[in-house]
Structures are given as C-alpha cells and as structure tokens.
Design a protein around this motif. Sequence first.
Motif, PDB file in Angstrom:
ATOM      1  N   GLY A 258      22.310 -18.747 108.994  1.00  0.00           N
ATOM      2  CA  GLY A 258      22.233 -17.314 108.778  1.00  0.00           C
ATOM      3  C   GLY A 258      20.853 -16.741 108.979  1.00  0.00           C
ATOM      4  N   GLY A 259      20.723 -15.437 108.727  1.00  0.00           N
ATOM      5  CA  GLY A 259      19.475 -14.735 108.965  1.00  0.00           C
ATOM      6  C   GLY A 259      19.473 -14.111 110.341  1.00  0.00           C
ATOM      7  N   PRO A 260      18.471 -13.300 110.660  1.00  0.00           N
ATOM      8  CA  PRO A 260      18.453 -12.584 111.941  1.00  0.00           C
ATOM      9  C   PRO A 260      18.449 -13.508 113.158  1.00  0.00           C
ATOM     10  N   TYR A 261      17.925 -14.718 113.011  1.00  0.00           N
ATOM     11  CA  TYR A 261      17.899 -15.670 114.131  1.00  0.00           C
ATOM     12  C   TYR A 261      18.837 -16.853 113.895  1.00  0.00           C
ATOM     13  N   ASN A 262      19.657 -16.768 112.866  1.00  0.00           N
ATOM     14  CA  ASN A 262      20.577 -17.832 112.473  1.00  0.00           C
ATOM     15  C   ASN A 262      19.843 -19.154 112.234  1.00  0.00           C
ATOM     16  N   TYR A 263      18.670 -19.041 111.639  1.00  0.00           N
ATOM     17  CA  TYR A 263      17.931 -20.240 111.275  1.00  0.00           C
ATOM     18  C   TYR A 263      17.540 -20.153 109.812  1.00  0.00           C
ATOM     19  N   ASN A 264      17.908 -21.191 109.062  1.00  0.00           N
ATOM     20  CA  ASN A 264      17.587 -21.272 107.647  1.00  0.00           C
ATOM     21  C   ASN A 264      17.261 -22.724 107.333  1.00  0.00           C
ATOM     22  N   PRO A 265      15.996 -23.047 107.040  1.00  0.00           N
ATOM     23  CA  PRO A 265      15.641 -24.449 106.789  1.00  0.00           C
ATOM     24  C   PRO A 265      16.409 -25.057 105.629  1.00  0.00           C
ATOM     25  N   GLY A 266      16.943 -24.212 104.748  1.00  0.00           N
ATOM     26  CA  GLY A 266      17.727 -24.726 103.631  1.00  0.00           C
ATOM     27  C   GLY A 266      19.178 -24.976 103.994  1.00  0.00           C
ATOM     28  N   ALA A 267      19.587 -24.565 105.172  1.00  0.00           N
ATOM     29  CA  ALA A 267      20.961 -24.787 105.636  1.00  0.00           C
ATOM     30  C   ALA A 267      20.904 -25.119 107.121  1.00  0.00           C
ATOM     31  N   ALA A 268      20.267 -26.232 107.445  1.00  0.00           N
ATOM     32  CA  ALA A 268      20.060 -26.620 108.831  1.00  0.00           C
ATOM     33  C   ALA A 268      21.376 -26.982 109.503  1.00  0.00           C
ATOM     34  N   CYS A 269      21.395 -26.874 110.822  1.00  0.00           N
ATOM     35  CA  CYS A 269      22.574 -27.243 111.603  1.00  0.00           C
ATOM     36  C   CYS A 269      23.000 -28.664 111.248  1.00  0.00           C
ATOM     37  N   GLY A 270      24.294 -28.842 111.032  1.00  0.00           N
ATOM     38  CA  GLY A 270      24.829 -30.147 110.658  1.00  0.00           C
ATOM     39  C   GLY A 270      24.958 -30.355 109.171  1.00  0.00           C
ATOM     40  N   SER A 271      24.403 -29.432 108.385  1.00  0.00           N
ATOM     41  CA  SER A 271      24.507 -29.535 106.929  1.00  0.00           C
ATOM     42  C   SER A 271      25.667 -28.672 106.446  1.00  0.00           C
ATOM     43  N   PRO A 272      26.133 -28.878 105.211  1.00  0.00           N
ATOM     44  CA  PRO A 272      27.295 -28.124 104.708  1.00  0.00           C
ATOM     45  C   PRO A 272      27.114 -26.616 104.723  1.00  0.00           C
ATOM     46  N   GLY A 273      25.882 -26.113 104.638  1.00  0.00           N
ATOM     47  CA  GLY A 273      25.674 -24.671 104.577  1.00  0.00           C
ATOM     48  C   GLY A 273      25.574 -23.980 105.913  1.00  0.00           C
ATOM     49  N   ALA A 274      25.708 -24.717 107.004  1.00  0.00           N
ATOM     50  CA  ALA A 274      25.540 -24.132 108.335  1.00  0.00           C
ATOM     51  C   ALA A 274      26.886 -23.919 109.016  1.00  0.00           C
ATOM     52  N   SER A 275      26.886 -23.013 109.977  1.00  0.00           N
ATOM     53  CA  SER A 275      28.073 -22.769 110.789  1.00  0.00           C
ATOM     54  C   SER A 275      27.677 -22.823 112.258  1.00  0.00           C
ATOM     55  N   THR A 276      28.684 -22.975 113.126  1.00  0.00           N
ATOM     56  CA  THR A 276      28.441 -23.124 114.553  1.00  0.00           C
ATOM     57  C   THR A 276      29.169 -22.040 115.320  1.00  0.00           C
ATOM     58  N   CYS A 277      28.538 -21.533 116.367  1.00  0.00           N
ATOM     59  CA  CYS A 277      29.149 -20.505 117.203  1.00  0.00           C
ATOM     60  C   CYS A 277      30.360 -21.076 117.941  1.00  0.00           C
ATOM     61  N   GLY A 278      31.201 -20.201 118.436  1.00  0.00           N
ATOM     62  CA  GLY A 278      32.404 -20.648 119.121  1.00  0.00           C
ATOM     63  C   GLY A 278      32.163 -21.195 120.512  1.00  0.00           C
ATOM     64  N   ASP A 279      31.097 -20.721 121.180  1.00  0.00           N
ATOM     65  CA  ASP A 279      30.838 -21.126 122.561  1.00  0.00           C
ATOM     66  C   ASP A 279      29.354 -21.407 122.748  1.00  0.00           C
ATOM     67  N   PRO A 280      28.925 -22.640 122.548  1.00  0.00           N
ATOM     68  CA  PRO A 280      27.498 -22.958 122.698  1.00  0.00           C
ATOM     69  C   PRO A 280      26.940 -22.640 124.077  1.00  0.00           C
ATOM     70  N   SER A 281      27.787 -22.669 125.115  1.00  0.00           N
ATOM     71  CA  SER A 281      27.297 -22.412 126.468  1.00  0.00           C
ATOM     72  C   SER A 281      26.837 -20.977 126.660  1.00  0.00           C
ATOM     73  N   ALA A 282      27.162 -20.092 125.724  1.00  0.00           N
ATOM     74  CA  ALA A 282      26.714 -18.701 125.807  1.00  0.00           C
ATOM     75  C   ALA A 282      25.342 -18.506 125.177  1.00  0.00           C
TER      76      ALA A 282
END
Length: 332
Positions: A258-282
């Motif tokens: 989350g956040g304006p750039y979808n980066y939160n060190p407390g909820a890093a990608c791959g952790s339970p608090g993170a989410s992933t976009c539907g189309d990474p190629s975009a």
Amino acid sequence: MNPLLTAAAAVVLCFLLHGAAASGDRPFPPRFTSIFSFGSSYSDTGNFVLQSAGLPSIPFNHSPYGDTFFRRPTGRPSDGRLPIDFIAEALGLPLVPPFLAKEANDFGGGGGANFAIVGGTALDVGDYRYLLSGGKSLEQAKSFVPEVVRAICRGVERLVEEGARYVVVTGTLPAGCMPMELTKYAAYDRRTGCLRRLNGLAQYHNWVLREAVERMRGKYPTTKLVYADFYKPVASLVRRPAKFGFTQQPLKACCGGGGPYNYNPGAACGSPGASTCGDPSAYVNWDGIHLTEAAYKYVAGGWLNGVYAYPSEDHGQILHSRALLRSCNKAL
C-alpha cells in the motif's frame, strides 16, 4: 537490498566460448559455452535463498515471486526471469544456476554458474546505501564513486587474468525512480516524478564506470569488454511507459503493502500484509526495489541488440551473426 547497491556490485557477465571453426574463408561465429555472473539482487538466481536456508522465511522464497514464468518461487527477486535469464536463452544456453545449488558446483559440466547474491557490494563498507543510511550526504557518498569503480575494475581484471575473454559490465539503475526511495525522500523531478539527486549519484557512478571500462579495453585488447547501460532503458520505461506496453504508473510497485507507490517496508511483497497486481506485465516495478520480468525483458533486449551496449558495433559485441540475432529476438 537497495537499488544503489547494484552500483556497488555491478552485474558482471563472463562468457566462455569455443574457438571459431573455419569453412573455407568464412569462419563460423564463436559459440558461447558458459556464463559466469557476479552481482547483486538484479542477477541473483537463488543464492540468497539457499544461503538463508534454515533461517526465518524470506519473501523471495514465497509466492508471488516467480509466478509469472516459473509458476513457483525460485529465489529470484522478481515475478519471473531476470536479464541474465534472457541473455542465456538468447545465446542458446541453459539458465545459469546459483553457485550454491548442488548442480552448479561442477564447472566442467558447462553452463557456468551465478555468484550474484542479494545485497552484494563491491566494498566491505556497504557502499552508497550504507553511507546514506548512516547520515552521510549525497556529496559525501559521491566521493566514494571512484573507490567503488576501482573495486569493480579490480574484479574484472582478475577475471580477465584468469582467462575470461568476453566480459559485460553493467551500470546501475535510476535509483531515484524506485518506489522504496520515493517513499522515503522528497525533492522530485516534476517531469518524471523521480528523485533528481539520487539519480544524479547513479548517473555519476555510471559515467565513471563506463570510462573505466573503456580504459580497460585499451589495456586488454584481446578481451571483449562491453559496458551495458542499466540506467537508460529503465529511464525510458519511466518516462514513456505506454510506448513500451506498460499501462500502469511506472513508479508504483505491482506487489506491495500500500501507499502512493505500493511500497511498505512493514508489508513487503511476499509477506501476509502485501497484495499483488493482476497483471505484472503492465508494471515496470515489481516490489519497490526490483523490476518485473517484462521490464527486465526490455532491458536485456537492449543489451543484446546493442541499443544499450557500448561499444555498439556488432550488435553490442554480444551478437555475432544475423542468425544469432534472429534467435535472440525469438527468445525475447
């Protein structure tokens, strides 16, 4: 791991090749047999995860890392392949295994090995990121650029002296365009939305490194030494993402907390608090630090066809024939 660390541990690719075979007066182009890679998270194909076995779980070993191409985590800090993977495919070689993997320990088997690891640096002091985190100014960090470049050059020269005859040295990305940095700092460039001063440090590093590679070319005339630009292709994607098929905001991470750039060190990608976009190629950015497979594909293509490789003759010194160029384009 920070984008500026790549400036300290430039991706260095060494290619081993068979001698050219002759057919009349027209030799066949050399055939690469192995790739040896040295660097940081932008070329780590699993060493960090293997080294951390037994420790608390780390995000790179969790979905959605690796989901786009491998359909599982492989230790690569991206949703899929890295530039080194695209290069190996284009040259008709197997994907380069991490050095710590069992199958990589037998160099005689061909294919080479990857020594790159997340957080790898050229200097023991941790280079630019360590300095900035420790309260040093950008000008103070900039004063370390010559020392960092000398360390990279010493490594390249050792490889050449050990017999490497084809070496590619990459620069660093525009660190000021990475979501992790944008989340922490201000003073944006109105035109790009990136951090001008951090990008200035990266550009200075790249300029010094490219000049050093050029000098080494004169010192080692029998070795192919190529500088691969990492800054310009990423900057192009940031400035004009739609031109290259990226439909989402280029400064926003696909996977994050989350956040304006979808980066939160407390909820890093791959952790339970993170989410992933539907189309990474975009997306250009994957997790706030690393790029998506789609962005890496564009970067690797620019290196292979010579657009972002110097000197650019012979298609960036990586390609040696039209047939190989066609195979590269097919793989990419």
